[in-house]
Each structure stands twice: as C-alpha cells, then as structure tokens.
Design a protein around this motif. Structure first.
Motif, PDB file in Angstrom:
ATOM      1  N   SER A  40      44.881  44.829  55.180  1.00 43.56           N
ATOM      2  CA  SER A  40      46.311  45.144  55.057  1.00 43.56           C
ATOM      3  C   SER A  40      47.113  44.423  56.134  1.00 43.56           C
ATOM      4  O   SER A  40      48.152  43.810  55.859  1.00 43.56           O
ATOM      5  N   THR A  45      50.754  43.395  54.234  1.00 39.42           N
ATOM      6  CA  THR A  45      51.131  44.279  53.131  1.00 39.42           C
ATOM      7  C   THR A  45      50.606  45.674  53.419  1.00 39.42           C
ATOM      8  O   THR A  45      49.404  45.845  53.642  1.00 39.42           O
ATOM      9  N   PHE A  64      44.425  49.215  45.634  1.00 42.21           N
ATOM     10  CA  PHE A  64      45.869  49.086  45.845  1.00 42.21           C
ATOM     11  C   PHE A  64      46.377  47.982  44.939  1.00 42.21           C
ATOM     12  O   PHE A  64      45.716  46.955  44.772  1.00 42.21           O
ATOM     13  N   ASP A  65      47.558  48.196  44.349  1.00 39.10           N
ATOM     14  CA  ASP A  65      48.209  47.095  43.648  1.00 39.10           C
ATOM     15  C   ASP A  65      49.715  47.269  43.680  1.00 39.10           C
ATOM     16  O   ASP A  65      50.228  48.378  43.804  1.00 39.10           O
ATOM     17  N   ASN A  66      50.386  46.120  43.662  1.00 38.56           N
ATOM     18  CA  ASN A  66      51.833  46.081  43.551  1.00 38.56           C
ATOM     19  C   ASN A  66      52.187  44.818  42.767  1.00 38.56           C
ATOM     20  O   ASN A  66      51.315  44.197  42.161  1.00 38.56           O
ATOM     21  N   ASP A  67      53.445  44.416  42.783  1.00 38.80           N
ATOM     22  CA  ASP A  67      53.853  43.245  42.008  1.00 38.80           C
ATOM     23  C   ASP A  67      53.280  41.939  42.559  1.00 38.80           C
ATOM     24  O   ASP A  67      53.203  40.954  41.835  1.00 38.80           O
ATOM     25  N   ASP A  68      52.875  41.922  43.835  1.00 37.73           N
ATOM     26  CA  ASP A  68      52.407  40.692  44.471  1.00 37.73           C
ATOM     27  C   ASP A  68      50.896  40.504  44.457  1.00 37.73           C
ATOM     28  O   ASP A  68      50.407  39.379  44.448  1.00 37.73           O
ATOM     29  N   SER A  70      46.715  42.616  43.876  1.00 35.05           N
ATOM     30  CA  SER A  70      45.870  43.794  43.694  1.00 35.05           C
ATOM     31  C   SER A  70      44.676  43.617  44.620  1.00 35.05           C
ATOM     32  O   SER A  70      44.191  42.499  44.834  1.00 35.05           O
TER      33      SER A  70
END
Length: 142
Positions: A40, A45, A64-68, A70
C-alpha cells in the motif's frame, strides 16, 4: 532492475511470491499484514476498505480494488525449506485498471520497494509461469 515491460499485455499479470528473509518465528497473519501495508505504501494507495479473511489452509486472504488497480494477497504458513517456493509463502498479484499505468509499471515499483529492504525474499513470475526476477538464488530448474 529487471525490465517488466517486455512481459506486459492484456491478461498478462505478474505474480509475486514473497517470504521472510529471516524465517524465525514466522506467523502468516503478521507477515501478511506487514506485506499488505508495505505494498500500500509503495503504491501510494490506501488499501482502506479492502478485506482480510482467514481461509481453511491456516492462511489469510487480502483483497482490494478501486478504479485504478486491484490487489490480492494470500499469506500462508511457512512450509519446510525444501524448495524455492517453500521459502516464499505469500502470493501477491496487483493489476492496473488504469489506461495510463501499465501493470508492469506497478510490478516494477513493487519489486523495487520490496527488495530495497533486507526483510523480504521476492520471486516474480510472468503470466507464462517463468520467473523473471528474484532477489535470491532460485536456481535454474524451471
């Protein structure tokens, strides 16, 4: 530093196998928590909102995942030291979801960050299962 870009492409992930340089008193949850926090930090992130769950093999799954991106991590028990993969009981995969950042860029940052300390043993495999980088001797038997 290895050139990860040559292995980039659609569905071409990088699998990091990570273990402790000093395996004394190894505990998979503590190791996983530290590795997860270090990744992280390296990526800049926050993995806040991700999940950490125990599994049936005395290990822990992190997600963990987001728009940028995973990120997934499995931190399992340290087995007897009979082979290379026995020394690296955690498996980490981080995939870019961004049009601007290739997965190879993330892999290079993670590799550089993890190997900058003497805390981790790291082996990186390309999508075809071949090792492409390691910070310790893994031999030639692949």
């Amino acid at each position: 530093m290895p050139d990860f870009a040559q292995y980039d492409g659609y569905k071409c992930d990088f699998d990091f196998y990570v273990g402790p340089a000093q395996p004394d008193a190894f505990r998979s949850r503590e190791f996983g928590d530290r590795l997860w926090a270090d990744v992280s930090r390296i990526l800049g992130t926050s993995f806040e909102g991700g999940t950490i769950t125990p599994n049936d093999c005395d290990g822990y799954n992190y997600w963990f995942d987001n728009d940028d991106l995973s990120a997934g991590l499995y931190s399992g028990p340290l087995e007897s030291q009979s082979g290379v993969l026995d020394q690296v009981p955690a498996m980490l995969t981080v995939i870019s979801r961004s049009e601007d950042v290739a997965s190879s860029e993330l892999a290079e940052r993670i590799y550089a960050g993890l190997t900058a300390s003497d805390y981790y043993l790291v082996v990186v495999f390309a999508h075809n299962g071949m090792p492409i980088a390691a910070n310790f001797d893994i031999g030639d038997g692949w």
